[in-house]
Write an enzyme that holds these catalytic residues in place. Structure first.
Site, PDB file in Angstrom:
ATOM      1  N   ASP A 220      10.264  -6.242  31.559  1.00 31.85           N
ATOM      2  CA  ASP A 220       8.980  -5.872  32.142  1.00 31.85           C
ATOM      3  C   ASP A 220       8.305  -7.155  32.628  1.00 31.85           C
ATOM      4  O   ASP A 220       8.667  -8.261  32.210  1.00 31.85           O
ATOM      5  CB  ASP A 220       8.126  -5.171  31.086  1.00 31.85           C
ATOM      6  CG  ASP A 220       6.745  -4.813  31.590  1.00 31.85           C
ATOM      7  OD1 ASP A 220       6.641  -4.308  32.719  1.00 31.85           O
ATOM      8  OD2 ASP A 220       5.771  -5.063  30.863  1.00 31.85           O
TER       9      ASP A 220
ATOM     10  N   ASP B  64       4.350  -7.798  33.469  1.00 34.58           N
ATOM     11  CA  ASP B  64       3.043  -8.154  32.911  1.00 34.58           C
ATOM     12  C   ASP B  64       3.064  -8.118  31.385  1.00 34.58           C
ATOM     13  O   ASP B  64       3.352  -7.081  30.787  1.00 34.58           O
ATOM     14  CB  ASP B  64       1.971  -7.182  33.425  1.00 34.58           C
ATOM     15  CG  ASP B  64       1.901  -7.158  34.950  1.00 34.58           C
ATOM     16  OD1 ASP B  64       1.770  -8.240  35.539  1.00 34.58           O
ATOM     17  OD2 ASP B  64       2.000  -6.060  35.532  1.00 34.58           O
TER      18      ASP B  64
ATOM     19  N   SER C 254       4.391  -2.153  38.800  1.00 39.60           N
ATOM     20  CA  SER C 254       3.474  -2.733  39.772  1.00 39.60           C
ATOM     21  C   SER C 254       4.076  -2.810  41.167  1.00 39.60           C
ATOM     22  O   SER C 254       5.209  -3.254  41.347  1.00 39.60           O
ATOM     23  CB  SER C 254       3.064  -4.135  39.327  1.00 39.60           C
ATOM     24  OG  SER C 254       2.272  -4.765  40.318  1.00 39.60           O
TER      25      SER C 254
END
Length: 249
Positions: free
Chosen positions: A14, A16, A142
């Site tokens: 991942d 963030d 995102s």
């Protein structure tokens, strides 16, 4: 292999909160957007203003999820029904798309003003994997993933990026569904049972568990180790450098 079982041959990260210190920026942007909206709604309905909690509400409803899903999830929790709207809605419009757009505008402004810092332990871990010739992918909800990777100076450390743009193009369900992680593993040519998922979000570790991955590593940056384990993590670390043999930090 670097803190994981020997059968792990691919590493899926991942963005963030795992690779970059942008999770706190996203939490602040969500709070800015929702508090503006909730304050206006309270005045409109003559009710008490109850702000967005950047820890509890963020973890429970928006962290790791696609932006629109996060907006819908929080609104449903507050029993607020809004029109869905569409991508053409102006930023801040009283629709799911309008609020989501306002959040994105805020996070982009904050990133531009503050820059993007990667976690040093994560960068070290990635370099170790690259030296060993082990394939690496970023899997993020995102749509700004590539811009963040570029700003953090780590874009070249990955063979595959599956982000919100790719998910939209391929119609992949967002986390906690495993679809984006499965797509990344497929691109790397490694079956899920031989790949590891690294996540700081509860929805993300649930995604890794649902996909049948060989290892799911929870990255605890905010003191939620127990929750990460409950949602599917096999182990939890506070920083990826803990997985490097001999690292004394």
């Amino acid at each position: 292999m670097l803190g994981l079982p020997d059968h792990i041959r691919a590493f899926l990260f991942d963005l963030d909160g795992v690779l970059t210190q942008t999770a706190k920026v996203h939490a602040a942007a969500w709070k800015d957007m929702f508090d503006t909206f909730l304050r206006a709604e309270a005045a409109r309905e003559g009710e008490e203003f109850v702000p967005f909690d950047p820890v509890t509400d963020y973890d429970r409803y928006v962290d790791g999820r696609p932006r629109l899903d996060g907006t819908r999830g929080f609104l449903e929790a507050r029993r607020i029904r809004l029109p869905e709207g569409g991508p053409q809605d102006p930023s801040g419009a009283r629709t799911v798309h309008g609020l989501s757009c306002a959040k994105n505008d805020t996070v982009l402004r904050m990133i531009k003003e503050q820059g993007v810092q990667p976690y040093a332990g994560s960068v070290e871990y990635l370099h170790r994997l690259r030296v060993l010739g082990l394939p690496r992918a970023v899997v993020s909800s995102s749509a700004n993933c590539r811009d963040v990777l570029r700003a953090a100076g780590i874009e070249g450390l990955f063979e595959v990026v599956v982000d919100g743009v790719v998910a939209g193009e391929r119609q992949l369900a967002g986390k906690p569904a495993p679809d984006t992680y499965l797509a990344a593993a497929e691109e790397l040519g490694v079956p899920p049972e031989h790949a590891a998922v690294f996540e700081d979000a509860l929805a993300g570790v649930a995604s890794g568990r649902a996909g049948g991955f060989g290892a799911v590593v929870g990255v605890d940056r905010t003191g939620q180790a127990d929750e990460l384990l409950e949602h599917g993590a096999d182990l939890v670390v506070s920083d990826l450098c803990e997985l490097i043999p001999g690292d004394s930090r």
